[in-house]
Design an enzyme around this catalytic site. Sequence first.
Site: not given
Length: 471
Positions: A286, A167
């Site tokens: 994912h 992040k």
Amino acid sequence: MSKKYDAGVKEYRDTYWTPDYVPLDTDLLACFKCTGQEGVPKEEVAAAVAAESSTGTWSTVWSELLTDLDFYKGRCYRIEDVPGDKESFYAFIAYPLDLFEEGSITNVLTSLVGNVFGFKALRHLRLEDIRFPMAFIKSCYGPPNGIQVERDRMNKYGRPLLGCTIKPKLGLSGKNYGRVVYECLRGGLDFTKDDENINSQPFQRWQNRFEFVAEAIKLSEQETGERKGHYLNVTANTPEEMYERAEFAKELGMPIIMHDFITGGFTANTGLSKWCRKNGMLLHIHRAMHAVIDRHPKHGIHFRVLAKCLRLSGGDQLHTGTVVGKLEGDRQTTLGYIDQLRESFVPEDRSRGNFFDQDWGSMPGVFAVASGGIHVWHMPALVTIFGDDSVLQFGGGTHGHPWGSAAGAAANRVALEACVKARNAGRHLEKESRDILMEAGKHSPELAIALETWKEIKFEFDTVDKLDVQN
């Protein structure tokens, strides 16, 4: 023509509603939740689904006489009421295996969730579950490595694996991205991860990211003495570009790559899985875009079906939600599709949403990945729910630590090892969670600060897609 041909239109249930049919072991079985238009009988709606997802069309055609329609047609053999829902019902349909190309999840889904979902006789339609016969499973490639091989490659045993998403997920340069990877891995994580939408944007081209990540991994391995990895997302706009990125990751000595299997597509995913097995690479999957397909309780495809299809198409790790974090998913439903990812045989269990027995034979299992809005206070519940064969990924729960990502990683590692130790000693993790974590925090300032930081953070929203069980 040797047989009489009657042109015209007849009701679907005259051909495709067969309540006396006993499914064969070789049949592919499907359970649909159907909501028909007002006034249309259940049998007609269910038969229409069977017809439109197999051999049927809207009118009788002469060319049916050129084949054995009775052999190839899908058959609705059972209808059940949905508990608590007067509008909908379950339709159980059996398909002969010869309707599907061997090893092709793409072909199966094209039939089962193709044009039939736009059928006017239906208000809503949802594919709840599929029973894949062993003959079809044996034709599929499956996970390129599986749980045991991944543990052997990474030399990590006896506990869940620990990871985090980098992040901010977009906007970092390649060098700064690599720095964050290094901080997390040296702090104690096993893996770091590209987020689903980081590919090769102007602020960070993929080659640049791969090189700096490889440098971070090698440096953290030297410092910690542990094998480390980063899920390098090779999802691209063409298959050729995807394979180029995968090859470069291999050249750099990286152990694992990543694919967005729904947006990338099942055909691309199966091809990439085959490449990974041939080239000794692990494959992280994912599920970006899944909620568009699976979240509505009456329309779409349930995630347990997507999870089954992914195990057949190929992947070593798959995101499954967290139960306790920010994403949709109740406990029993999540446990149901975790079983489908990992076990060799999963019995029918409506309390977990499994409508059929599913025999996986010798097909390797897939690590369940818990990711999305989790932090150290969730660790006892996560270890209890997901068990050892899982990856617990803390993004904001790592980088949001007041002392930085390395401290956040250390806090998560200490919390995980404290929970595993307590579990192995026979303690009840969820009932004793506070005592276990607070005791561990006395010996880890990083964990103590994390416990204080996240103590008020909860995601207490009701689940939208609930199990259809009688109260």
